[in-house]
Design a protein around this motif. Sequence first.
Motif, PDB file in Angstrom:
ATOM      1  N   LEU A  54      21.826  42.939  28.341  1.00 18.88           N
ATOM      2  CA  LEU A  54      21.856  44.377  28.562  1.00 18.88           C
ATOM      3  C   LEU A  54      22.310  44.625  29.996  1.00 18.88           C
ATOM      4  CD1 LEU A  54      18.444  45.418  26.940  1.00 18.88           C
ATOM      5  CD2 LEU A  54      20.711  45.411  25.895  1.00 18.88           C
ATOM      6  N   PRO A  55      23.152  45.652  30.207  1.00 15.87           N
ATOM      7  CA  PRO A  55      23.610  45.921  31.576  1.00 15.87           C
ATOM      8  C   PRO A  55      22.427  46.245  32.491  1.00 15.87           C
ATOM      9  CG  PRO A  55      24.605  47.460  29.982  1.00 15.87           C
ATOM     10  CD  PRO A  55      23.651  46.619  29.223  1.00 15.87           C
ATOM     11  N   THR A  56      22.581  45.955  33.780  1.00 15.21           N
ATOM     12  CA  THR A  56      21.532  46.301  34.750  1.00 15.21           C
ATOM     13  C   THR A  56      22.119  47.195  35.825  1.00 15.21           C
ATOM     14  OG1 THR A  56      22.032  44.473  36.225  1.00 15.21           O
ATOM     15  CG2 THR A  56      20.464  44.035  34.453  1.00 15.21           C
ATOM     16  N   LEU A  57      21.267  47.699  36.688  1.00  9.55           N
ATOM     17  CA  LEU A  57      21.756  48.425  37.855  1.00  9.55           C
ATOM     18  C   LEU A  57      22.359  47.416  38.836  1.00  9.55           C
ATOM     19  CD1 LEU A  57      18.901  50.998  38.455  1.00  9.55           C
ATOM     20  CD2 LEU A  57      21.197  51.441  37.634  1.00  9.55           C
ATOM     21  N   PRO A  58      23.163  47.873  39.797  1.00 11.24           N
ATOM     22  CA  PRO A  58      23.695  46.940  40.801  1.00 11.24           C
ATOM     23  C   PRO A  58      22.565  46.277  41.591  1.00 11.24           C
ATOM     24  CG  PRO A  58      24.769  49.090  40.949  1.00 11.24           C
ATOM     25  CD  PRO A  58      23.645  49.238  39.985  1.00 11.24           C
ATOM     26  N   PRO A  59      22.743  45.035  42.060  1.00 10.25           N
ATOM     27  CA  PRO A  59      23.924  44.188  41.871  1.00 10.25           C
ATOM     28  C   PRO A  59      24.077  43.803  40.397  1.00 10.25           C
ATOM     29  CG  PRO A  59      22.449  43.277  43.561  1.00 10.25           C
ATOM     30  CD  PRO A  59      21.733  44.386  42.899  1.00 10.25           C
ATOM     31  N   SER A  60      25.252  44.062  39.837  1.00  7.09           N
ATOM     32  CA  SER A  60      25.491  43.879  38.417  1.00  7.09           C
ATOM     33  C   SER A  60      26.294  42.607  38.160  1.00  7.09           C
ATOM     34  CB  SER A  60      26.257  45.092  37.889  1.00  7.09           C
ATOM     35  OG  SER A  60      26.780  44.815  36.627  1.00  7.09           O
ATOM     36  N   ILE A  61      25.638  41.656  37.518  1.00  5.78           N
ATOM     37  CA  ILE A  61      26.301  40.360  37.314  1.00  5.78           C
ATOM     38  C   ILE A  61      27.537  40.475  36.394  1.00  5.78           C
ATOM     39  CG2 ILE A  61      25.906  37.922  36.778  1.00  5.78           C
ATOM     40  CD1 ILE A  61      24.112  38.969  39.018  1.00  5.78           C
TER      41      ILE A  61
ATOM     42  N   LEU B  30      30.136  46.593  40.695  1.00 10.69           N
ATOM     43  CA  LEU B  30      28.871  47.307  40.501  1.00 10.69           C
ATOM     44  C   LEU B  30      28.763  47.869  39.096  1.00 10.69           C
ATOM     45  CD1 LEU B  30      29.000  49.291  43.861  1.00 10.69           C
ATOM     46  CD2 LEU B  30      27.846  47.140  43.439  1.00 10.69           C
ATOM     47  N   SER B  31      29.849  47.742  38.312  1.00 13.61           N
ATOM     48  CA  SER B  31      29.875  48.352  36.982  1.00 13.61           C
ATOM     49  C   SER B  31      29.160  47.475  35.963  1.00 13.61           C
ATOM     50  CB  SER B  31      31.317  48.566  36.542  1.00 13.61           C
ATOM     51  OG  SER B  31      31.897  47.326  36.164  1.00 13.61           O
ATOM     52  N   THR B  32      29.044  47.984  34.746  1.00 19.89           N
ATOM     53  CA  THR B  32      28.378  47.241  33.672  1.00 19.89           C
ATOM     54  C   THR B  32      29.247  46.106  33.157  1.00 19.89           C
ATOM     55  OG1 THR B  32      29.370  48.690  32.042  1.00 19.89           O
ATOM     56  CG2 THR B  32      27.181  49.279  32.839  1.00 19.89           C
ATOM     57  N   GLY B  33      30.505  46.083  33.569  1.00 19.19           N
ATOM     58  CA  GLY B  33      31.424  45.071  33.050  1.00 19.19           C
ATOM     59  C   GLY B  33      32.050  45.482  31.728  1.00 19.19           C
ATOM     60  N   CYS B  34      31.562  46.568  31.133  1.00 21.06           N
ATOM     61  CA  CYS B  34      32.140  47.048  29.869  1.00 21.06           C
ATOM     62  C   CYS B  34      33.403  47.843  30.161  1.00 21.06           C
ATOM     63  CB  CYS B  34      31.156  47.965  29.141  1.00 21.06           C
ATOM     64  SG  CYS B  34      29.601  47.165  28.762  1.00 21.06           S
ATOM     65  N   ILE B  35      34.347  47.805  29.207  1.00 17.48           N
ATOM     66  CA  ILE B  35      35.584  48.554  29.386  1.00 17.48           C
ATOM     67  C   ILE B  35      35.481  49.853  28.574  1.00 17.48           C
ATOM     68  CG2 ILE B  35      38.103  48.457  29.243  1.00 17.48           C
ATOM     69  CD1 ILE B  35      36.892  46.290  31.057  1.00 17.48           C
TER      70      ILE B  35
ATOM     71  N   PRO C 140      18.089  41.086  30.323  1.00 23.91           N
ATOM     72  CA  PRO C 140      18.965  41.720  31.316  1.00 23.91           C
ATOM     73  C   PRO C 140      20.143  40.788  31.587  1.00 23.91           C
ATOM     74  CG  PRO C 140      16.948  40.908  32.352  1.00 23.91           C
ATOM     75  CD  PRO C 140      16.766  40.781  30.871  1.00 23.91           C
ATOM     76  N   ALA C 141      21.257  41.344  32.046  1.00 23.83           N
ATOM     77  CA  ALA C 141      22.477  40.548  32.204  1.00 23.83           C
ATOM     78  C   ALA C 141      22.364  39.601  33.402  1.00 23.83           C
ATOM     79  CB  ALA C 141      23.683  41.458  32.358  1.00 23.83           C
ATOM     80  N   VAL C 142      21.690  38.479  33.169  1.00 26.98           N
ATOM     81  CA  VAL C 142      21.509  37.492  34.244  1.00 26.98           C
ATOM     82  C   VAL C 142      21.774  36.074  33.750  1.00 26.98           C
ATOM     83  CG1 VAL C 142      19.834  38.859  35.547  1.00 26.98           C
ATOM     84  CG2 VAL C 142      19.026  37.323  33.758  1.00 26.98           C
ATOM     85  N   LEU C 143      22.479  35.938  32.606  1.00 24.90           N
ATOM     86  CA  LEU C 143      22.659  34.600  32.026  1.00 24.90           C
ATOM     87  C   LEU C 143      23.735  33.794  32.760  1.00 24.90           C
ATOM     88  CD1 LEU C 143      22.365  35.367  28.196  1.00 24.90           C
ATOM     89  CD2 LEU C 143      20.604  34.625  29.791  1.00 24.90           C
ATOM     90  N   GLY C 144      23.489  33.523  34.013  1.00 29.92           N
ATOM     91  CA  GLY C 144      24.427  32.696  34.768  1.00 29.92           C
ATOM     92  C   GLY C 144      25.470  33.530  35.476  1.00 29.92           C
ATOM     93  N   LEU C 145      26.011  32.949  36.550  1.00 25.53           N
ATOM     94  CA  LEU C 145      26.984  33.675  37.353  1.00 25.53           C
ATOM     95  C   LEU C 145      28.380  33.575  36.765  1.00 25.53           C
ATOM     96  CD1 LEU C 145      25.694  32.446  40.806  1.00 25.53           C
ATOM     97  CD2 LEU C 145      25.602  34.802  39.994  1.00 25.53           C
TER      98      LEU C 145
END
Lengths: 405, 398
Positions: free
Chosen positions: B228-235, B43-48, B202-207
Motif C-alpha cells: 500500500l502506498p505510504t506518505l513520503p519518504p515514499s519507497i 515523493l509520489s505513490t509510484g502509481c501512474i 506498507p510499501a517497504v518491501l525492499g529498496l
Amino acid sequence: MKFEHCVRCTLCVENCPVFKVNPEFPGPKQAGPDAQRFRLDGERSVDAWVKLCSQCKRCEIACPYGVNVSEIILKAQLKYSSEHMSPFTAHLFANTHYLGKLGSSAAYLTNALSSTSLMRGTLGLMGLSSYLPLPEYRFLTLNRGRRRKGRFRSPRKVVFFHGCYLNYNRPDVGRKIRDLLTYLGCRVVMPRQTCCGLPALGNGDVDIARKFAQVNARELVSWINKGYKILYACTSCGLTLTHDYPETLRIPEGRKIAENTYNVHEFIASGVEDGTLTVEFGPVDRHVAYHIPCHLRALGIGYPAARLFEKIPDLKFHILDEDCCGLSGSYGFKKKNEGTAAALGEIAANAIRAVEPDALVSDCGACKMQLGHFTGLPALDPSEIIIESLRPRAPKKAFMKRRPT
Amino acid sequence: MSRYEYDAVVVGGGVSGIMAALTLSDKGFKVALVSKGDPVCCLSTGCIDVMTGSGGPLKGIAGLPADHPYRRAGEETIREALGSFLKIMEKGGLPYTGTVEENRRIITPIGTAKHTCLVPMTMAGAHFDEGEYLHVVSFKGIRDFYPSYITSRMRNSSFSVFDAGVSTTMGIAAKFEDEGFLSRFISWLQGIENPYDRLALPAVLGLSNPVRVMKRISEATGRQVLELPTLPPSIPGLRLFRTLKAALQARGGHLYWGKGVSSVESQGGQIEALTLATTARAARVQGRAFILATGSFVSGGLYAGRDSVKETVFGLPVFHPAERRDWFHTDFFTPGHAIEKAGIEVDDCFRPLGADVQNLFVCGSILARSEVMKNQCGHGLAIATGVAAAQACARGLA
C-alpha cells in the motif's frame, strides 16, 4: 537564511545513507534545517547524534530548493566539537596527514604491526573499528619521488594535487595518473602539498583544516599565476579545494582555486571531446562496475570518467551511483560507526555483485578499500582502465609496469 | 570549457524529462540531462495516474478541451508512450501492470480508494473492489501508517504488527534487502493468525527489487501479498525514479545533477548552451536542441512573484490568470483552481508560444492548461508529453 527554504519534502531523507541503516541518526532534514533554528541562539550543543552524519553530501545534491543541508550539519558538527571533548580517534584522524608521514617513513614496520591481532586489539580499545583491514603505507611516497615530469614547453601545464591516500597508500596509482598525463602531452608538477583538510573538518577540527588549507592555497595560487591548472584525482580532495576552501573555510584565494581546479578525467575528457587531445583508444575486454563516489556526485560535474569509458571499444561498464560505500574516509574506521559502515558496504557490494563484473572501478580511495573488501573484486582507478586502453599503442616507456610498491 | 555538443539537453530530472531523454536516446541521439535536485516523483505513490473518470482514461482525455496538452499529444502517442514506459520498467526489473483502457481503484493507507491506471506489480493485488477481505501487517512505531484507519473502514479486515527494530519506511525497506531479516519476518508471518487471502503491507518491501520480496512472502504464506502506498519518504516513488534514471544511464545518457541552470546562451532564435551552477567552477553544456521539463510550482519550474508568474530557466512567457486575486482560492485542492492552468503555452510541436526560440520543446506539468490536480493526470501527462515533445524534437534534429 537558507535553512528556511526547506519545505520538509524529505527528498534529502530518501537519499541519506546513514538514516537508511542507523536509527540513531534522525536524518538530514532534522539534523540540518529542522534543528538549525534551535542552534541560532548560540546555546551549548546537546545533540551528539549530529556527529553521525558522514558528510557524503547526497542530501545537498537531492535538495531541489537549494538548501545547503550538509553544510548546515557540518557547521553544527564543528560547533559541537568545539564545545565538547573530542574522542581520541577524532584527534588521530584529523591529522591523517601526519599519520601518513609517520606510517610511510617506517612503512614495513607500520604494515607488519597494523595487521597483528595485538595491535588491532589495542586500536579497538582506542575506538577503532575492526571489520576492515587498515590501509597499508608505502615508503616510496609520491612526494619522495620525482616531482616534475613532461615537456617543459608543453602548453598544457598542470599541477597534480594527489592528496594523502595516493601519496602515502597508493603511490603506484598516483604515478600511473602522472604518467597518463605526461603521455597526453602535459607538463606535470607535484609541488609541496599537505592534506586538503577534509579529514580535519570531518573530525571537528576547523583550526587544523584552515591551517592545511592556507598552506595549500599559497602553493597552488603561485602555480595558477604561472598558468598552471590544478588537477585532482581524489574526488573528496577536489570537493574540499573547490567547495570548502571558498565557502566553509573562507580562504581568500579559495575562489581563484575553485575556478582553476579540475577533476583529472574531466580535464582529459574535455580535451578529447574538443579535439585538443588526440587519443586513439584501443579495446579493453573488461566488464566493470563503476561505483560513483558520493563526492563526485556532489561536485556536480557529471561523471567525466564515464565519458572516456564510452570511447573505449569493447569495454562494458555499469554506472552505480545510488549507494554510498559507507566508509566515508575515516568515518567507518571509528568503532561507533562500524555498524553503519559495514551495513552500507554490504548494500553497495550487493549492487555491484548484481551486475556480475570482473572488476570494480571508482575514483575514490576509500570506496575502493571498502568495496574491494566486501566484494573481493579487484578495485581499480578509472585511469588504470584508460591506461589499459592506451598502453598497446604507446611507447614502451610511457606506462611502465609497476608492481604495487 | 568543453566544446562538446549534445544532440539534446533535457532540463528537469523528473518522469517527463527522463522519458523525453530515453525516447531521444533510443533514436540514437546523444542526450544530457540536467537536474536541480531530485524530482518530486520520489515523493509520489509510484502509481501512474493517467486521467480520472469512470469510463477509463482515454474517454476522459477525449472529453478534455482541445488545447489540453494531452489532446496535442494525441491518443496514438499516449498509447505508444505508456507502452514504452511499461517496457522500460519491465526491463529495469520494476515491472508495472495495467492498461490505458481502464482505471483501477486501489486501497490507500487510510482505507479509501484511489483512482489510478498503471501500478507497480507489488500493487497489482491492491484492488479496492475485490471485497474487503484483507489482513494488514504494519510495523511497530512506523510513522504515518495506521492500519486501524483501514480496519475501521473495511469490515472484513484485521491487522497485526511486526517489530522490525526500526520505525521509518526507509529503514524497514533497507532491512528487507537483508536475507536474514526476510526469513525472520516470514517465520513470524507464518505464526500469526490471518483469516484472509490478501496480505497488505506498507510499501517497504525492499529498496530495489520488491517483486522478489513479494514473491518470497507470497510463496511462504500462500497469500496474495500487496503493497500500500505510504506518505513520503515514499519507497515506490523512489524506485520509479531510480529505475528510469538507471535506464537512461544504461543507454549512455549523461546526467548533470547539481544546483540548476545559472544562465542560457542563445543566438538568432537558437539556444546554444546552458551554464550550470555547481559547487565549484560553473560547467557549460552545449546542445543542438533543448527540452524543458522542470515541472510546475512545487518542482520550481514556475515561480509566482508579486505581479506575474515566471518560468525559471529560459524566462519563457507564462500563461496565468491575469489578476493576482484569481491566483487564490479558499481551498487549494478545489478542482478547477484557476492557478492550476498556469504554465507554458505550446504549439502542436510542443514549442513555446510567444518566445523567439526554434530549438526548445516543453513537456510535463509545466505545460499550460494541464490541470494536473483536477484531472489526476500527473505521471501519465508527464510520460505522454515527454515522449511527444521528444518525438517533435527528434524531427527537428533529423
